[in-house]
Design an enzyme around this catalytic site. Structure first.
Site, mmCIF file in Angstrom:
data_model
loop_
_atom_site.group_PDB
_atom_site.id
_atom_site.type_symbol
_atom_site.label_atom_id
_atom_site.label_comp_id
_atom_site.label_asym_id
_atom_site.label_seq_id
_atom_site.Cartn_x
_atom_site.Cartn_y
_atom_site.Cartn_z
ATOM 1 N N ASP A 198 0.816 -1.212 0.000
ATOM 2 C CA ASP A 198 0.000 0.000 0.000
ATOM 3 C C ASP A 198 0.850 1.263 0.000
ATOM 4 O O ASP A 198 0.385 2.328 -0.393
ATOM 5 C CB ASP A 198 -0.938 -0.018 1.222
ATOM 6 N N LEU A 279 -6.777 6.509 2.843
ATOM 7 C CA LEU A 279 -6.979 7.502 1.786
ATOM 8 C C LEU A 279 -5.796 7.592 0.823
ATOM 9 O O LEU A 279 -5.765 8.481 -0.023
ATOM 10 C CB LEU A 279 -7.218 8.877 2.418
ATOM 11 N N ARG A 280 -4.838 6.670 0.957
ATOM 12 C CA ARG A 280 -3.704 6.706 0.029
ATOM 13 C C ARG A 280 -4.160 6.480 -1.409
ATOM 14 O O ARG A 280 -3.565 6.998 -2.348
ATOM 15 C CB ARG A 280 -2.662 5.658 0.419
ATOM 16 N N GLY A 281 -5.191 5.668 -1.582
ATOM 17 C CA GLY A 281 -5.690 5.396 -2.929
ATOM 18 C C GLY A 281 -6.135 6.657 -3.631
ATOM 19 O O GLY A 281 -5.749 6.924 -4.780
#
Length: 342
Positions: A198, A279-281
């Site tokens: 991730d 919220l990295r996506g």
């Protein structure tokens, strides 16, 4: 200096080439993870892109390759800059590509403080590591899935912050370490933990070509390059120059590209539909879409940009679904089709 295979001459592998280009336009996207078969051009693409980039200007004598035009740099450069009447001499050097071997120790990677000299002479002596050499360039880790987890975590932290901090026994040294991290590996030899997956910005899958004509063309070009590297490179010079101009122009346009609220909502909706954690996506999706818009000369991010970068930005962030045996790429494509339409 060894002649590198031209970036424009690489056959196929369009998603991998695009991911590396986007990371070169905006280093804040994060690292690029390339998983796939051996001998599919992973390291060739990284070295070819670095060779294609224009030489960069660095402060003469600086071990970290600080940018003389930057407002901040390493401690030595900032001290020289504060000195009355001091002028920063600069030189042009190629963009660095640093290989990180699997057996590297933490001190070799981040650098080492000489504690003996510090205690006996009161001198803060620091031996720069691989991160210092990679500043403003590329750090390439082959078989990243076999590297120790704590080193992978450390690399991703530094790549995200753009600064390396070394602390030992009350002593501290910090220096700029802004680089594009590219990790490659073969999933058959082991996978990265989901927590580390991730942390990479983009993830790309590469496969051995299955079309006969494409395989033949790969062999033909590689054979021609090995027989006469200079003549082969000269034939692809115009294409590489065109790619270089696009990349340089994309970097200059990046900060001016607008991201409408509607695109932020689209990105969030897509991540919610896929059930990504955190919220990295969304952040990576927006950064990659902005870099793509800048590369293509567009003034603002649109649906087409989000659709193009969604697979590499999101496929490695999905949870395993026992009720859905489809691969992660298929799930992302399906969610994109449902949200954006065909």
């Amino acid at each position: 200096m060894a002649v590198q295979f031209p970036f424009s001459a690489i056959v196929g592998q369009d998603e991998m080439k695009l991911a590396i280009l986007l990371a070169a336009v905006d280093w804040r996207i994060g690292g690029v993870l390339v998983f796939g078969d051996r001998g599919t051009g992973k390291s060739t693409a990284v070295r070819a892109l670095a060779a294609l980039l224009p030489k960069m200007r660095v402060v003469a004598g600086c071990p970290y390759g600080c940018d003389p035009a930057a407002a901040s740099g390493c401690e030595a450069c900032e001290a020289r800059g504060r000195a009355a009447g001091a002028a920063r001499k600069s030189v042009l050097v190629p963009v660095p590509v640093v290989d990180l071997p699997l057996g590297a120790t933490e001190d070799r990677v981040v650098g080492a403080l000489d504690l003996e000299r510090a205690l006996s002479q009161g001198v803060k002596a620091f031996e720069p590591g691989l991160l210092a050499r990679a500043n403003r360039g590329f750090l390439y880790v082959d078989e990243v899935n076999l590297l120790e987890d704590h080193l992978v975590d450390l690399l991703i932290d530094v790549a995200a912050s753009g600064e390396n901090v070394v602390e030992r026994e009350g002593l501290s040294v910090r220096h700029p370490a802004r680089f594009v991290l590219v990790g490659s590996g073969n999933p058959e030899e082991g996978e990265l933990r989901p927590q580390l997956l991730d942390r990479f910005g983009l993830s790309v899958e590469v496969r051995t070509p299955e079309v006969l004509a494409e395989r033949v063309e790969v062999v033909r070009r590689r054979d021609a390059f090995e027989r006469d590297p200079h003549a082969f490179t000269e034939r692809w010079k115009k294409e590489d120059e065109r790619t270089r101009r696009r990349l340089v122009a994309g970097r200059s346009r990046l900060d001016g590209v607008r991201v409408p609220d509607a695109m932020l909502e689209r990105a969030a909706q897509l991540c919610m539909a896929l059930g990504t954690d955190g919220l990295r996506g969304e952040l990576t999706l927006i950064r990659a879409a902005r870099a793509l818009a800048a590369l293509q000369g567009d003034a603002e991010v649109a649906d087409a940009h989000l659709k193009r970068v969604a697979p590499p930005a999101l496929r490695h962030r999905l949870r395993r679904n026992p009720l859905d045996d489809a691969g992660s790429s298929v799930r992302v494509d399906r969610a994109v089709a449902e949200l954006f339409g065909p």
